[in-house]
Design a protein around this motif. Sequence first.
Motif, PDB file in Angstrom:
ATOM      1  N   TRP A   1       0.943  -1.356   0.092  1.00  0.00           N
ATOM      2  CA  TRP A   1      -0.034  -0.051   0.099  1.00  0.00           C
ATOM      3  C   TRP A   1       0.826   1.124  -0.183  1.00  0.00           C
TER       4      TRP A   1
ATOM      5  N   VAL B   1       3.143   7.965  11.401  1.00  0.00           N
ATOM      6  CA  VAL B   1       2.643   7.774  12.447  1.00  0.00           C
ATOM      7  C   VAL B   1       1.208   7.125  12.147  1.00  0.00           C
TER       8      VAL B   1
ATOM      9  N   GLY C   1      -7.796  22.067   4.368  1.00  0.00           N
ATOM     10  CA  GLY C   1      -7.689  20.782   3.756  1.00  0.00           C
ATOM     11  C   GLY C   1      -7.542  19.563   4.833  1.00  0.00           C
TER      12      GLY C   1
ATOM     13  N   PRO D   1      -3.627  13.940  18.070  1.00  0.00           N
ATOM     14  CA  PRO D   1      -3.512  15.186  18.547  1.00  0.00           C
ATOM     15  C   PRO D   1      -3.606  16.449  17.674  1.00  0.00           C
TER      16      PRO D   1
ATOM     17  N   ASN E   1     -11.993  24.935   3.377  1.00  0.00           N
ATOM     18  CA  ASN E   1     -12.336  23.513   3.256  1.00  0.00           C
ATOM     19  C   ASN E   1     -13.687  23.715   2.290  1.00  0.00           C
ATOM     20  N   PRO E   2     -13.604  22.678   1.215  1.00  0.00           N
ATOM     21  CA  PRO E   2     -14.981  22.746   0.621  1.00  0.00           C
ATOM     22  C   PRO E   2     -16.309  22.265   1.537  1.00  0.00           C
TER      23      PRO E   2
END
Length: 254
Positions: free
Chosen positions: A75, A171, A199, A206, A225-226
Amino acid sequence: MTQSPGPEPGAAFLAAAGEALAAARRIVALTGAGVSAESGLATFRGPGGHWRQHRPEDLATPQAFARDPLLVWEWYAERRALAAAAQPNPAHLALARLEQARHPGDFTLVTQNVDGLHRRAGSTNPIELHGSLWIVRCTGCRRERRDESVPLAPLPPRCSACGALERPAIVWFGERLPEEALPRAFGAVDAADLMLVAGTSGLVYPAAGLIERAVARGAMTIEVNPESTPHSGAVRFALRGAAGMVLPRLIGEP
Ligand code: BJW
Ligand code: ZN
């Protein structure tokens, strides 16, 4: 709470947010996967997002890697190939220009993205909260190395020093963020009089706590942001629109 009503922020609303940005002394920006969407990279939670096709616990946890390191690496190998082929978009470039227009230390970029596109756009020292696709870490001796080869072979890679499996220095859920990254990010938020958030769904902690901290401190806050997010009602300006369209205009580019 101030929100732009339509699918795109109105000119006056955008201009007011742009004035706030121009007047700010110290700025911190927080970005997420949506900033790379216009470079053709999938977000996590949106339509076509990674978590619409895979369960996070199958790919983005230490348990998943222990169970099937090759599956997890495949992946990441695919994502490395897509990120390497992608180009920074006007949102990345606008943030790099915003940094260049400021005195060093008066602008900090904090990103949850692992794709490296902010650096490629010219941002000099982004705080990469969730690590990087381009760094691998040995699960045995913990040695880290930068590896930008595409394709990465053989899979899964092994440490040349101790022979143990290497993993992406990313992470995963349940893991601690890189040492220093979080204190640096909170330090930048505490020093800033304006926070620009672009975005991100603001769902993952956190990192999302940085937005809450800026709001609690009373800093000027702008979200791009849309879609609306859990933070849209708390920020001063919630600008609805694509980052590649809104950010260049916000910094005063035609
Ligand atoms: C556009 C756009 C356009 C679309 N323009 N915008 C408190 C409460 C509840 C749970 C927790 C909590 N604190 C911690 C947790 C657990 C967990 C967590 O937050 N879970 C939540 C999901 C509930 N957090 C953790 O596990 C973290 N670790 C931790 O807390 O450790 C503690 C610890 C202490 C001591 C010892 C040990 C541990 C780690 C979190 C790591 C997150 N990792 C991931 C995956 C990495 C895999 C990879 O990348 O390969 O990072 S998850 C995934 O989400 C990825 C992203 O960085 C992160 C954030 O997502 P992002 O960027 O916001 O993307 P999306 O898809 O969610 O949103 C995209 C947005 O863009 C949308 O809003 C769109 O509308 C928008 N958009 N086009 C502008 N053109
Ligand atoms: Zn090793």
